[in-house]
Design a protein around this motif. Structure first.
Motif, mmCIF file in Angstrom:
data_model
loop_
_atom_site.group_PDB
_atom_site.id
_atom_site.type_symbol
_atom_site.label_atom_id
_atom_site.label_comp_id
_atom_site.label_asym_id
_atom_site.label_seq_id
_atom_site.Cartn_x
_atom_site.Cartn_y
_atom_site.Cartn_z
ATOM 1 N N ILE A 152 -9.496 8.511 9.025
ATOM 2 C CA ILE A 152 -8.477 8.494 7.981
ATOM 3 C C ILE A 152 -8.556 7.170 7.249
ATOM 4 O O ILE A 152 -8.151 6.143 7.776
ATOM 5 N N ILE A 153 -9.081 7.205 6.069
ATOM 6 C CA ILE A 153 -9.180 5.961 5.296
ATOM 7 C C ILE A 153 -7.985 5.856 4.383
ATOM 8 O O ILE A 153 -7.761 6.705 3.543
ATOM 9 N N LEU A 154 -7.224 4.828 4.594
ATOM 10 C CA LEU A 154 -6.020 4.685 3.771
ATOM 11 C C LEU A 154 -5.890 3.247 3.314
ATOM 12 O O LEU A 154 -5.883 2.336 4.099
ATOM 13 N N ILE B 53 1.012 4.207 -2.424
ATOM 14 C CA ILE B 53 -0.228 4.974 -2.478
ATOM 15 C C ILE B 53 -0.136 6.113 -3.490
ATOM 16 O O ILE B 53 0.837 6.870 -3.483
ATOM 17 N N PRO B 54 -1.134 6.242 -4.347
ATOM 18 C CA PRO B 54 -1.121 7.339 -5.327
ATOM 19 C C PRO B 54 -1.125 8.691 -4.623
ATOM 20 O O PRO B 54 -1.702 8.829 -3.540
ATOM 21 N N ALA B 55 -0.494 9.648 -5.248
ATOM 22 C CA ALA B 55 -0.338 10.974 -4.656
ATOM 23 C C ALA B 55 -1.678 11.586 -4.234
ATOM 24 O O ALA B 55 -1.795 12.127 -3.128
ATOM 25 N N MET B 59 -2.315 12.764 -0.451
ATOM 26 C CA MET B 59 -2.411 14.200 -0.173
ATOM 27 C C MET B 59 -3.707 14.529 0.559
ATOM 28 O O MET B 59 -3.735 15.445 1.383
ATOM 29 N N ASP B 60 -4.765 13.805 0.247
ATOM 30 C CA ASP B 60 -6.014 14.021 0.977
ATOM 31 C C ASP B 60 -5.795 13.773 2.464
ATOM 32 O O ASP B 60 -6.245 14.536 3.314
ATOM 33 N N GLU B 62 -2.930 13.856 4.058
ATOM 34 C CA GLU B 62 -2.046 14.904 4.580
ATOM 35 C C GLU B 62 -2.846 16.153 4.936
ATOM 36 O O GLU B 62 -2.605 16.777 5.969
ATOM 37 N N THR B 63 -3.779 16.485 4.081
ATOM 38 C CA THR B 63 -4.585 17.674 4.329
ATOM 39 C C THR B 63 -5.381 17.514 5.618
ATOM 40 O O THR B 63 -5.453 18.435 6.436
ATOM 41 N N GLU B 64 -5.943 16.325 5.814
ATOM 42 C CA GLU B 64 -6.682 16.089 7.054
ATOM 43 C C GLU B 64 -5.749 16.212 8.255
ATOM 44 O O GLU B 64 -6.115 16.787 9.283
ATOM 45 N N LEU B 65 -4.545 15.680 8.121
ATOM 46 C CA LEU B 65 -3.586 15.768 9.220
ATOM 47 C C LEU B 65 -3.229 17.217 9.522
ATOM 48 O O LEU B 65 -3.093 17.608 10.681
#
Lengths: 154, 154
Positions: A152-154, B53-55, B59-60, B62-65
DNA sequence: TAAGATAGTGGGTAGTTGTGGGTAACTTTC
DNA sequence: GAAAGTTACCCACAACTACCCACTATCTTA
Protein backbone atom coordinates in the motif's frame (compact mmCIF):
# COMPACT_ATOMS: atom_id res chain seq x y z
CA UNK A 1 -23.75 5.97 -7.58
CA UNK A 2 -21.74 8.62 -5.80
CA UNK A 3 -18.19 8.81 -4.57
CA UNK A 4 -17.47 6.36 -1.78
CA UNK A 5 -20.66 4.41 -2.18
CA UNK A 6 -20.46 1.57 0.29
CA UNK A 7 -17.10 2.69 1.55
CA UNK A 8 -16.94 3.16 5.30
CA UNK A 9 -13.95 4.84 6.92
CA UNK A 10 -13.20 6.48 10.26
CA UNK A 11 -13.77 5.80 13.95
CA UNK A 12 -16.62 7.29 15.97
CA UNK A 13 -17.48 7.31 19.68
CA UNK A 14 -21.21 6.94 20.34
CA UNK A 15 -23.42 5.63 23.08
CA UNK A 16 -26.31 3.23 23.36
CA UNK A 17 -29.46 4.52 25.03
CA UNK A 18 -31.71 2.72 27.48
CA UNK A 19 -33.68 1.16 24.64
CA UNK A 20 -30.67 -0.44 23.00
CA UNK A 21 -30.48 2.04 20.14
CA UNK A 22 -27.19 3.06 18.55
CA UNK A 23 -26.72 5.95 16.23
CA UNK A 24 -25.13 5.22 12.88
CA UNK A 25 -22.71 8.00 11.88
CA UNK A 26 -24.47 10.28 9.42
CA UNK A 27 -21.66 9.73 6.93
CA UNK A 28 -22.35 6.01 6.89
CA UNK A 29 -26.08 6.17 6.41
CA UNK A 30 -26.09 6.86 2.71
CA UNK A 31 -23.57 4.14 1.94
CA UNK A 32 -25.38 1.65 4.15
CA UNK A 33 -28.51 1.80 2.10
CA UNK A 34 -27.35 2.59 -1.44
CA UNK A 35 -29.48 0.74 -3.95
CA UNK A 36 -31.38 -0.98 -1.18
CA UNK A 37 -33.33 1.58 0.77
CA UNK A 38 -32.22 1.38 4.36
CA UNK A 39 -31.89 -2.37 4.60
CA UNK A 40 -28.78 -4.01 6.02
CA UNK A 41 -27.69 -6.95 8.11
CA UNK A 42 -26.20 -7.32 11.57
CA UNK A 43 -24.21 -10.31 12.74
CA UNK A 44 -21.25 -11.40 14.87
CA UNK A 45 -17.86 -10.16 13.82
CA UNK A 46 -14.77 -12.34 13.63
CA UNK A 47 -13.37 -10.39 16.52
CA UNK A 48 -15.49 -9.61 19.56
CA UNK A 49 -17.54 -6.97 17.81
CA UNK A 50 -20.75 -6.55 15.85
CA UNK A 51 -20.81 -6.31 12.06
CA UNK A 52 -23.26 -4.05 10.28
CA UNK A 53 -23.28 -4.95 6.60
CA UNK A 54 -25.04 -3.32 3.62
CA UNK A 55 -27.55 -5.54 1.88
CA UNK A 56 -25.54 -5.72 -1.36
CA UNK A 57 -22.37 -6.84 0.40
CA UNK A 58 -24.27 -9.33 2.50
CA UNK A 59 -25.83 -10.92 -0.55
CA UNK A 60 -22.44 -11.22 -2.20
CA UNK A 61 -21.22 -13.05 0.86
CA UNK A 62 -24.24 -15.32 0.84
CA UNK A 63 -23.34 -16.25 -2.72
CA UNK A 64 -19.77 -17.02 -1.73
CA UNK A 65 -20.98 -19.15 1.14
CA UNK A 66 -23.30 -21.07 -1.13
CA UNK A 67 -20.31 -21.96 -3.28
CA UNK A 68 -18.50 -23.65 -0.41
CA UNK A 69 -18.76 -27.41 -0.46
CA UNK A 70 -20.79 -28.82 2.43
CA UNK A 71 -18.67 -31.95 2.33
CA UNK A 72 -16.06 -30.18 4.40
CA UNK A 73 -16.81 -29.95 8.11
CA UNK A 74 -14.88 -26.71 8.39
CA UNK A 75 -17.07 -25.22 5.69
CA UNK A 76 -20.23 -26.28 7.42
CA UNK A 77 -19.11 -24.77 10.70
CA UNK A 78 -18.07 -21.59 8.97
CA UNK A 79 -21.35 -21.18 7.12
CA UNK A 80 -23.30 -21.91 10.27
CA UNK A 81 -21.40 -19.33 12.28
CA UNK A 82 -21.88 -16.68 9.64
CA UNK A 83 -25.61 -17.04 9.38
CA UNK A 84 -26.97 -18.13 12.74
CA UNK A 85 -26.49 -14.78 14.46
CA UNK A 86 -27.52 -12.67 11.51
CA UNK A 87 -30.65 -10.61 11.09
CA UNK A 88 -31.76 -7.83 8.80
CA UNK A 89 -32.84 -4.44 10.06
CA UNK A 90 -33.46 -0.81 9.21
CA UNK A 91 -32.96 2.47 10.98
CA UNK A 92 -35.48 4.81 12.54
CA UNK A 93 -36.15 8.38 11.47
CA UNK A 94 -33.16 9.60 13.48
CA UNK A 95 -30.76 7.20 11.81
CA UNK A 96 -30.46 4.79 14.73
CA UNK A 97 -30.61 1.02 14.76
CA UNK A 98 -31.75 -1.31 17.51
CA UNK A 99 -29.25 -4.07 18.10
CA UNK A 100 -30.38 -7.54 19.25
CA UNK A 101 -29.52 -8.24 22.88
CA UNK A 102 -27.64 -11.39 21.90
CA UNK A 103 -25.22 -9.40 19.77
CA UNK A 104 -24.74 -6.78 22.47
CA UNK A 105 -23.85 -9.54 24.91
CA UNK A 106 -21.46 -11.16 22.45
CA UNK A 107 -19.65 -7.85 21.99
CA UNK A 108 -19.76 -7.03 25.71
CA UNK A 109 -21.45 -3.71 25.05
CA UNK A 110 -23.40 -1.85 27.72
CA UNK A 111 -23.23 1.91 27.23
CA UNK A 112 -20.33 3.30 25.20
CA UNK A 113 -19.48 2.05 21.73
CA UNK A 114 -16.74 2.62 19.18
CA UNK A 115 -17.88 2.44 15.58
CA UNK A 116 -15.26 1.71 12.93
CA UNK A 117 -15.64 1.94 9.18
CA UNK A 118 -14.09 -1.15 7.58
CA UNK A 119 -14.52 -0.16 3.92
CA UNK A 120 -17.38 -2.47 2.99
CA UNK A 121 -18.83 -3.03 6.46
CA UNK A 122 -19.07 -1.46 9.90
CA UNK A 123 -17.77 -2.74 13.22
CA UNK A 124 -19.34 -1.86 16.57
CA UNK A 125 -17.12 -2.39 19.62
CA UNK A 126 -17.03 -1.99 23.34
CA UNK A 127 -14.23 0.62 23.47
CA UNK A 128 -12.42 -1.25 26.24
CA UNK A 129 -12.41 -4.52 24.35
CA UNK A 130 -11.26 -2.70 21.24
CA UNK A 131 -8.32 -1.20 23.13
CA UNK A 132 -7.48 -4.62 24.50
CA UNK A 133 -7.60 -6.05 20.99
CA UNK A 134 -5.28 -3.30 19.74
CA UNK A 135 -2.87 -4.09 22.53
CA UNK A 136 -2.80 -7.78 21.60
CA UNK A 137 -2.15 -6.95 17.98
CA UNK A 138 1.02 -5.10 18.92
CA UNK A 139 2.50 -8.42 19.94
CA UNK A 140 1.69 -10.17 16.68
CA UNK A 141 4.44 -11.40 14.45
CA UNK A 142 4.49 -8.57 11.99
CA UNK A 143 5.95 -10.08 8.84
CA UNK A 144 2.59 -10.56 7.22
CA UNK A 145 1.57 -7.12 8.33
CA UNK A 146 4.65 -5.54 6.82
CA UNK A 147 4.03 -7.39 3.58
CA UNK A 148 0.63 -5.76 3.40
CA UNK A 149 1.96 -2.35 4.30
CA UNK A 150 4.61 -2.64 1.61
CA UNK A 151 1.93 -3.05 -1.02
CA UNK A 152 0.00 0.00 0.00
CA UNK A 153 1.79 3.08 -1.19
CA UNK A 154 0.40 6.16 0.40
CA UNK B 1 -5.61 16.73 -17.37
CA UNK B 2 -3.13 19.55 -16.98
CA UNK B 3 0.53 19.71 -16.10
CA UNK B 4 1.13 18.96 -12.43
CA UNK B 5 -2.19 17.32 -11.87
CA UNK B 6 -1.98 15.81 -8.40
CA UNK B 7 1.59 16.96 -7.94
CA UNK B 8 2.17 18.99 -4.81
CA UNK B 9 5.41 20.84 -4.16
CA UNK B 10 6.53 23.65 -1.85
CA UNK B 11 6.12 24.66 1.79
CA UNK B 12 3.59 27.17 3.09
CA UNK B 13 2.99 28.84 6.48
CA UNK B 14 -0.69 29.18 7.37
CA UNK B 15 -2.82 29.36 10.48
CA UNK B 16 -5.84 27.54 11.84
CA UNK B 17 -8.83 29.57 13.01
CA UNK B 18 -11.03 29.02 16.05
CA UNK B 19 -13.25 26.62 14.11
CA UNK B 20 -10.43 24.29 13.13
CA UNK B 21 -10.29 25.48 9.53
CA UNK B 22 -7.05 25.54 7.55
CA UNK B 23 -6.54 27.15 4.24
CA UNK B 24 -5.23 24.96 1.45
CA UNK B 25 -2.67 26.78 -0.70
CA UNK B 26 -4.40 27.98 -3.83
CA UNK B 27 -1.84 26.16 -5.96
CA UNK B 28 -2.85 22.85 -4.40
CA UNK B 29 -6.57 23.21 -4.75
CA UNK B 30 -6.91 22.30 -8.38
CA UNK B 31 -4.70 19.24 -8.04
CA UNK B 32 -6.52 18.08 -4.92
CA UNK B 33 -9.82 17.80 -6.67
CA UNK B 34 -8.92 16.77 -10.20
CA UNK B 35 -11.52 14.41 -11.61
CA UNK B 36 -13.46 14.26 -8.37
CA UNK B 37 -15.02 17.56 -7.54
CA UNK B 38 -13.43 18.89 -4.39
CA UNK B 39 -13.36 15.62 -2.49
CA UNK B 40 -10.26 14.33 -0.72
CA UNK B 41 -9.24 12.44 2.40
CA UNK B 42 -7.44 13.29 5.63
CA UNK B 43 -5.68 10.83 7.92
CA UNK B 44 -2.68 10.35 10.20
CA UNK B 45 0.74 10.58 8.61
CA UNK B 46 3.63 8.22 9.34
CA UNK B 47 5.37 11.08 11.11
CA UNK B 48 3.52 13.29 13.53
CA UNK B 49 1.63 15.14 10.85
CA UNK B 50 -1.66 15.06 8.98
CA UNK B 51 -1.97 13.68 5.45
CA UNK B 52 -4.31 15.29 2.96
CA UNK B 53 -4.79 12.92 0.04
CA UNK B 54 -6.53 13.38 -3.32
CA UNK B 55 -9.58 11.21 -3.81
CA UNK B 56 -8.14 9.23 -6.73
CA UNK B 57 -5.14 8.09 -4.73
CA UNK B 58 -7.11 7.26 -1.62
CA UNK B 59 -9.74 5.32 -3.55
CA UNK B 60 -7.06 3.14 -5.09
CA UNK B 61 -5.96 2.18 -1.61
CA UNK B 62 -9.55 1.58 -0.53
CA UNK B 63 -10.02 -0.76 -3.44
CA UNK B 64 -6.95 -2.74 -2.43
CA UNK B 65 -8.28 -2.93 1.12
CA UNK B 66 -11.67 -4.11 -0.05
CA UNK B 67 -9.97 -7.05 -1.78
CA UNK B 68 -8.41 -8.32 1.44
CA UNK B 69 -10.27 -11.22 3.03
CA UNK B 70 -11.67 -10.52 6.48
CA UNK B 71 -11.16 -14.12 7.47
CA UNK B 72 -7.51 -13.26 8.15
CA UNK B 73 -6.88 -11.47 11.45
CA UNK B 74 -3.87 -9.63 10.09
CA UNK B 75 -5.99 -8.26 7.30
CA UNK B 76 -8.63 -7.05 9.72
CA UNK B 77 -6.04 -5.29 11.86
CA UNK B 78 -4.49 -3.73 8.81
CA UNK B 79 -7.76 -2.43 7.41
CA UNK B 80 -8.74 -1.08 10.80
CA UNK B 81 -5.49 0.79 11.16
CA UNK B 82 -5.74 2.24 7.70
CA UNK B 83 -9.24 3.61 8.08
CA UNK B 84 -9.57 4.52 11.74
CA UNK B 85 -8.18 7.99 11.57
CA UNK B 86 -9.40 8.78 8.10
CA UNK B 87 -12.29 10.86 6.91
CA UNK B 88 -13.36 12.38 3.64
CA UNK B 89 -13.95 16.07 3.28
CA UNK B 90 -14.32 18.97 0.91
CA UNK B 91 -13.37 22.59 1.09
CA UNK B 92 -15.62 25.56 1.66
CA UNK B 93 -16.13 28.42 -0.75
CA UNK B 94 -12.91 30.03 0.51
CA UNK B 95 -10.81 26.95 -0.15
CA UNK B 96 -10.46 25.88 3.48
CA UNK B 97 -10.91 22.48 5.05
CA UNK B 98 -12.04 21.64 8.57
CA UNK B 99 -9.70 19.18 10.24
CA UNK B 100 -11.06 16.69 12.82
CA UNK B 101 -10.02 17.48 16.40
CA UNK B 102 -8.48 14.03 16.76
CA UNK B 103 -6.06 14.68 13.93
CA UNK B 104 -5.14 18.11 15.25
CA UNK B 105 -4.32 16.54 18.59
CA UNK B 106 -2.28 13.79 16.97
CA UNK B 107 -0.22 16.35 15.08
CA UNK B 108 0.03 18.68 18.09
CA UNK B 109 -1.42 21.58 16.13
CA UNK B 110 -3.00 24.58 17.83
CA UNK B 111 -2.59 27.73 15.77
CA UNK B 112 0.27 27.84 13.26
CA UNK B 113 0.77 25.16 10.61
CA UNK B 114 3.36 24.32 7.99
CA UNK B 115 1.92 22.79 4.83
CA UNK B 116 4.25 20.74 2.67
CA UNK B 117 3.65 19.39 -0.82
CA UNK B 118 4.76 15.75 -0.98
CA UNK B 119 4.20 15.14 -4.69
CA UNK B 120 1.06 12.99 -4.48
CA UNK B 121 -0.19 14.11 -1.07
CA UNK B 122 0.02 17.03 1.37
CA UNK B 123 1.42 17.08 4.89
CA UNK B 124 0.22 19.46 7.58
CA UNK B 125 2.60 20.00 10.52
CA UNK B 126 2.97 21.91 13.71
CA UNK B 127 6.01 24.01 12.62
CA UNK B 128 7.84 23.32 15.89
CA UNK B 129 7.42 19.56 15.59
CA UNK B 130 8.51 19.74 11.97
CA UNK B 131 11.71 21.54 12.98
CA UNK B 132 12.31 18.99 15.69
CA UNK B 133 11.80 16.19 13.18
CA UNK B 134 14.31 17.80 10.82
CA UNK B 135 16.79 18.00 13.65
CA UNK B 136 16.40 14.32 14.50
CA UNK B 137 16.93 13.31 10.91
CA UNK B 138 20.37 14.88 10.91
CA UNK B 139 21.51 12.14 13.26
CA UNK B 140 20.23 9.26 11.15
CA UNK B 141 22.56 6.68 9.74
CA UNK B 142 22.82 7.81 6.19
CA UNK B 143 23.46 4.58 4.31
CA UNK B 144 19.83 4.13 3.38
CA UNK B 145 19.66 7.77 2.48
CA UNK B 146 22.62 7.40 0.15
CA UNK B 147 21.00 4.39 -1.48
CA UNK B 148 18.03 6.53 -2.28
CA UNK B 149 20.18 9.36 -3.48
CA UNK B 150 21.81 6.97 -5.93
CA UNK B 151 18.44 6.33 -7.52
CA UNK B 152 17.40 9.92 -7.86
CA UNK B 153 18.96 11.80 -10.72
CA UNK B 154 18.84 15.52 -10.28
C1' DT C 1 0.42 53.61 -10.92
C1' DA C 2 -4.33 52.66 -10.51
C1' DA C 3 -7.93 49.31 -10.83
C1' DG C 4 -9.38 44.84 -10.67
C1' DA C 5 -8.81 40.11 -9.41
C1' DT C 6 -7.15 36.67 -6.28
C1' DA C 7 -5.81 34.91 -1.76
C1' DG C 8 -5.95 34.44 3.31
C1' DT C 9 -8.65 35.23 7.55
C1' DG C 10 -12.70 36.08 10.59
C1' DG C 11 -17.47 35.66 12.07
C1' DG C 12 -22.91 35.00 11.82
C1' DT C 13 -26.71 31.86 10.85
C1' DA C 14 -29.48 28.15 9.33
C1' DG C 15 -29.49 23.37 8.85
C1' DT C 16 -27.81 18.88 10.43
C1' DT C 17 -26.60 15.53 13.88
C1' DG C 18 -26.57 13.01 18.26
C1' DT C 19 -29.42 11.99 22.17
C1' DG C 20 -33.43 11.62 25.22
C1' DG C 21 -38.12 10.62 26.16
C1' DG C 22 -43.41 9.89 25.22
C1' DT C 23 -47.07 7.29 23.12
C1' DA C 24 -49.32 3.99 20.32
C1' DA C 25 -49.13 -0.60 18.22
C1' DC C 26 -47.78 -5.12 18.65
C1' DT C 27 -46.49 -9.47 21.12
C1' DT C 28 -46.40 -12.40 24.85
C1' DT C 29 -48.19 -14.43 29.02
C1' DC C 30 -51.44 -15.78 32.29
C1' DG D 1 -59.41 -11.95 26.55
C1' DA D 2 -56.96 -8.77 29.58
C1' DA D 3 -52.60 -7.34 31.59
C1' DA D 4 -47.80 -6.82 31.13
C1' DG D 5 -43.90 -6.28 28.52
C1' DT D 6 -41.70 -5.10 24.20
C1' DT D 7 -41.11 -2.76 19.93
C1' DA D 8 -41.56 0.92 16.67
C1' DC D 9 -42.76 5.49 15.55
C1' DC D 10 -43.02 10.39 16.73
C1' DC D 11 -41.51 14.73 18.70
C1' DA D 12 -38.08 17.72 21.15
C1' DC D 13 -33.74 19.94 22.04
C1' DA D 14 -28.80 21.11 22.53
C1' DA D 15 -24.46 20.97 20.25
C1' DC D 16 -22.20 21.07 16.28
C1' DT D 17 -21.24 21.72 11.30
C1' DA D 18 -21.46 23.74 6.87
C1' DC D 19 -22.65 27.49 4.28
C1' DC D 20 -22.73 32.31 3.49
C1' DC D 21 -20.99 36.98 3.64
C1' DA D 22 -17.38 40.42 4.79
C1' DC D 23 -12.82 42.49 5.14
C1' DT D 24 -7.94 43.09 4.17
C1' DA D 25 -3.61 42.18 1.84
C1' DT D 26 -1.28 40.78 -2.11
C1' DC D 27 -0.76 39.96 -6.92
C1' DT D 28 -1.90 41.03 -11.91
C1' DT D 29 -2.73 43.74 -15.65
C1' DA D 30 -3.56 47.55 -18.43
Amino acid sequence: MTLSANRFIGEYAYSIDAKGRVNIPARFRQALSVENEGTFFTTRGFDRCIYVIPAIIWMDMETELSNLSSVSGINRTFIRNQTRHASSSTYDKQGRITLPTSLLEYAGIDKEVAIIGMINKIEIWNPDILAENDQNNLNLDSNAYDDLAGKIIL
